[in-house]
Design a protein around this motif. Structure first.
Motif, PDB file in Angstrom:
ATOM      1  N   ALA A 170       0.843  -1.197   0.000  1.00 36.67           N
ATOM      2  CA  ALA A 170       0.000   0.000   0.000  1.00 36.67           C
ATOM      3  C   ALA A 170       0.880   1.249   0.000  1.00 36.67           C
ATOM      4  CB  ALA A 170      -0.928   0.003   1.215  1.00 36.67           C
ATOM      5  N   ASP A 171       0.646   2.130  -0.966  1.00 39.60           N
ATOM      6  CA  ASP A 171       1.437   3.347  -1.116  1.00 39.60           C
ATOM      7  C   ASP A 171       0.627   4.541  -0.630  1.00 39.60           C
ATOM      8  OD1 ASP A 171       3.371   5.154  -1.775  1.00 39.60           O
ATOM      9  OD2 ASP A 171       3.411   4.694  -3.916  1.00 39.60           O
ATOM     10  N   GLU A 172       0.945   5.024   0.573  1.00 37.01           N
ATOM     11  CA  GLU A 172       0.259   6.168   1.186  1.00 37.01           C
ATOM     12  C   GLU A 172      -1.262   5.983   1.179  1.00 37.01           C
ATOM     13  OE1 GLU A 172       1.722   8.394   2.807  1.00 37.01           O
ATOM     14  OE2 GLU A 172       3.672   8.871   1.951  1.00 37.01           O
ATOM     15  N   PRO A 173      -1.773   4.921   1.799  1.00 41.60           N
ATOM     16  CA  PRO A 173      -3.219   4.653   1.712  1.00 41.60           C
ATOM     17  C   PRO A 173      -4.091   5.677   2.406  1.00 41.60           C
ATOM     18  CG  PRO A 173      -2.182   3.199   3.310  1.00 41.60           C
ATOM     19  CD  PRO A 173      -1.073   3.915   2.597  1.00 41.60           C
ATOM     20  N   THR A 174      -3.546   6.462   3.345  1.00 40.17           N
ATOM     21  CA  THR A 174      -4.364   7.431   4.082  1.00 40.17           C
ATOM     22  C   THR A 174      -4.117   8.869   3.647  1.00 40.17           C
ATOM     23  OG1 THR A 174      -2.722   7.652   5.866  1.00 40.17           O
ATOM     24  CG2 THR A 174      -4.370   5.914   6.098  1.00 40.17           C
ATOM     25  N   ALA A 175      -3.332   9.069   2.593  1.00 49.55           N
ATOM     26  CA  ALA A 175      -2.943  10.427   2.204  1.00 49.55           C
ATOM     27  C   ALA A 175      -4.145  11.296   1.850  1.00 49.55           C
ATOM     28  CB  ALA A 175      -1.968  10.370   1.038  1.00 49.55           C
ATOM     29  N   ALA A 176      -5.193  10.693   1.275  1.00 49.87           N
ATOM     30  CA  ALA A 176      -6.349  11.480   0.839  1.00 49.87           C
ATOM     31  C   ALA A 176      -7.484  11.468   1.853  1.00 49.87           C
ATOM     32  CB  ALA A 176      -6.860  10.929  -0.496  1.00 49.87           C
ATOM     33  N   LEU A 177      -7.232  10.947   3.048  1.00 47.15           N
ATOM     34  CA  LEU A 177      -8.299  10.781   4.028  1.00 47.15           C
ATOM     35  C   LEU A 177      -8.135  11.748   5.196  1.00 47.15           C
ATOM     36  CD1 LEU A 177      -8.375   6.870   4.204  1.00 47.15           C
ATOM     37  CD2 LEU A 177      -9.685   8.377   2.704  1.00 47.15           C
ATOM     38  N   ASP A 178      -9.246  12.112   5.822  1.00 47.54           N
ATOM     39  CA  ASP A 178      -9.167  12.909   7.032  1.00 47.54           C
ATOM     40  C   ASP A 178      -8.655  12.017   8.164  1.00 47.54           C
ATOM     41  OD1 ASP A 178     -11.479  11.716   8.640  1.00 47.54           O
ATOM     42  OD2 ASP A 178     -12.547  12.370   6.837  1.00 47.54           O
ATOM     43  N   PRO A 179      -8.201  12.604   9.276  1.00 46.50           N
ATOM     44  CA  PRO A 179      -7.575  11.804  10.335  1.00 46.50           C
ATOM     45  C   PRO A 179      -8.435  10.654  10.837  1.00 46.50           C
ATOM     46  CG  PRO A 179      -7.123  14.124  10.692  1.00 46.50           C
ATOM     47  CD  PRO A 179      -8.085  14.051   9.554  1.00 46.50           C
ATOM     48  N   GLN A 180      -9.735  10.885  11.017  1.00 47.21           N
ATOM     49  CA  GLN A 180     -10.593   9.820  11.534  1.00 47.21           C
ATOM     50  C   GLN A 180     -10.723   8.679  10.534  1.00 47.21           C
ATOM     51  OE1 GLN A 180     -14.496  11.088  12.738  1.00 47.21           O
ATOM     52  NE2 GLN A 180     -15.125   9.047  13.418  1.00 47.21           N
ATOM     53  N   ALA A 181     -10.941   9.022   9.245  1.00 46.93           N
ATOM     54  CA  ALA A 181     -11.061   7.994   8.215  1.00 46.93           C
ATOM     55  C   ALA A 181      -9.736   7.251   8.034  1.00 46.93           C
ATOM     56  CB  ALA A 181     -11.497   8.621   6.892  1.00 46.93           C
ATOM     57  N   GLY A 182      -8.632   7.982   8.149  1.00 48.44           N
ATOM     58  CA  GLY A 182      -7.323   7.336   8.050  1.00 48.44           C
ATOM     59  C   GLY A 182      -7.106   6.340   9.165  1.00 48.44           C
ATOM     60  N   GLU A 183      -7.546   6.690  10.359  1.00 50.86           N
ATOM     61  CA  GLU A 183      -7.408   5.776  11.495  1.00 50.86           C
ATOM     62  C   GLU A 183      -8.242   4.515  11.287  1.00 50.86           C
ATOM     63  OE1 GLU A 183      -8.355   5.713  16.296  1.00 50.86           O
ATOM     64  OE2 GLU A 183      -8.143   7.632  15.240  1.00 50.86           O
ATOM     65  N   VAL A 184      -9.465   4.684  10.771  1.00 50.50           N
ATOM     66  CA  VAL A 184     -10.333   3.526  10.513  1.00 50.50           C
ATOM     67  C   VAL A 184      -9.703   2.615   9.465  1.00 50.50           C
ATOM     68  CG1 VAL A 184     -12.557   2.812   9.549  1.00 50.50           C
ATOM     69  CG2 VAL A 184     -12.459   4.686  11.195  1.00 50.50           C
ATOM     70  N   LEU A 185      -9.184   3.211   8.373  1.00 54.26           N
ATOM     71  CA  LEU A 185      -8.588   2.402   7.316  1.00 54.26           C
ATOM     72  C   LEU A 185      -7.346   1.671   7.815  1.00 54.26           C
ATOM     73  CD1 LEU A 185      -8.456   1.425   4.426  1.00 54.26           C
ATOM     74  CD2 LEU A 185      -7.271   3.530   3.795  1.00 54.26           C
ATOM     75  N   PHE A 186      -6.491   2.365   8.558  1.00 53.13           N
ATOM     76  CA  PHE A 186      -5.285   1.743   9.092  1.00 53.13           C
ATOM     77  C   PHE A 186      -5.642   0.553   9.989  1.00 53.13           C
ATOM     78  CE2 PHE A 186      -0.687   2.643   9.764  1.00 53.13           C
ATOM     79  CZ  PHE A 186      -0.430   3.229   8.545  1.00 53.13           C
ATOM     80  N   GLY A 187      -6.644   0.763  10.836  1.00 58.28           N
ATOM     81  CA  GLY A 187      -7.063  -0.312  11.720  1.00 58.28           C
ATOM     82  C   GLY A 187      -7.622  -1.491  10.965  1.00 58.28           C
ATOM     83  N   LEU A 188      -8.366  -1.216   9.886  1.00 53.11           N
ATOM     84  CA  LEU A 188      -8.933  -2.300   9.085  1.00 53.11           C
ATOM     85  C   LEU A 188      -7.834  -3.075   8.356  1.00 53.11           C
ATOM     86  CD1 LEU A 188     -11.457  -3.731   8.051  1.00 53.11           C
ATOM     87  CD2 LEU A 188     -11.546  -2.075   6.172  1.00 53.11           C
ATOM     88  N   ILE A 189      -6.862  -2.350   7.802  1.00 53.05           N
ATOM     89  CA  ILE A 189      -5.744  -3.034   7.139  1.00 53.05           C
ATOM     90  C   ILE A 189      -5.064  -3.982   8.121  1.00 53.05           C
ATOM     91  CG2 ILE A 189      -3.472  -2.737   6.071  1.00 53.05           C
ATOM     92  CD1 ILE A 189      -4.437  -0.058   4.971  1.00 53.05           C
ATOM     93  N   LEU A 190      -4.762  -3.490   9.303  1.00 55.39           N
ATOM     94  CA  LEU A 190      -4.057  -4.303  10.284  1.00 55.39           C
ATOM     95  C   LEU A 190      -4.879  -5.518  10.702  1.00 55.39           C
ATOM     96  CD1 LEU A 190      -1.572  -4.681  12.053  1.00 55.39           C
ATOM     97  CD2 LEU A 190      -2.605  -3.157  13.745  1.00 55.39           C
TER      98      LEU A 190
END
Length: 233
Positions: A170-190
């Motif tokens: 994954a190349d910068e998967p949260t770059a286009a997301l707001d902090p809350q959405a980035g946290e959700v995506l990171f947690g889901l990936i993990l």
């Protein structure tokens, strides 16, 4: 899951234009998620593309992926493109910075495409779960052009993991997301990496997220001729 040694990728020519990306050694077990961090321009995306078999490395000692213990370095050396294409489609999931969605397919069909190409059912419980967590269910009939940048990125992630690859890149998967959405995506990936016994390498500039999830890091050190990537001690 993954063992690699002596990877070198050279970009450009001459004393000023040449940049070498060097990874001496890397090992990942099933369930491991590793963050790739370093300054802009150091070669993080180049490294990811080489690991994803999208770039021909300048040198590669060994690259073994999965229980079959097939040495991908040997396939790259003889340019066995048919075998490499099979591995890319089945064993690897790639999430690009720009998403890479097909504009003429809706969200549902973009997500199901890698499964259909492998002869798998169009969807799965894990795909449904990921779509629900990321708020994609109301968007399934829309095409990428009707989505926000963040929605496209979330869709691209589900597509990258839909066929349950062994290695997610994954190349910068949260770059286009707001902090809350980035946290959700990171947690889901993990959680999916651990649930599916995958491994993941995630390029990220977001040190807050990397620290929050306690991810081990592969750190870039700038050298006179390029960059050297090594696990954090």
């Amino acid at each position: 899951m993954l063992t690699l040694s002596e990877l070198r990728v050279v970009r450009g020519e001459g004393t000023t234009g040449r940049h070498e990306v060097y990874l001496p050694h890397l090992e990942l077990a099933s369930g491991d998620m590793l963050a790739i961090v370093g300054p802009s321009g150091c070669g993080k995306s180049t490294l990811l593309e080489a690991l994803g078999l999208l770039l021909q490395p300048s040198a590669l000692g060994r690259y073994v992926l999965g229980p079959s213990a097939t040495d991908l370095a040997a396939l790259l050396q003889v340019e066995n493109e048919s075998a490499l294409a099979r591995i890319r489609s089945r064993e690897l999931g790639f999430l690009l910075q720009n998403g890479g969605l097909l504009p003429f397919l809706n969200v549902r069909d973009n997500i199901s495409l890698p499964r259909r190409l492998l002869g798998l059912p169009a969807s799965s419980e894990r795909v449904h779960h990921a779509c629900a967590i990321l708020g994609l269910e109301p968007l399934l009939d829309k095409r990428p052009g009707a989505l926000s940048i963040g929605e496209r990125q979330r869709t691209a992630f589900v597509r990258a993991m839909a066929h349950e690859p062994r290695l997610l890149l994954a190349d910068e998967p949260t770059a286009a997301l707001d902090p809350q959405a980035g946290e959700v995506l990171f947690g889901l990936i993990l959680s999916l990496v651990q649930e599916l016994d995958m491994a993941a390498l995630v390029v990220s500039h977001d040190r807050t997220l990397v620290n929050q999830f306690g991810l081990p890091r592969l750190i870039a050190t700038l050298t006179s001729g390029g960059s050297r990537f090594e696990p954090e001690p």
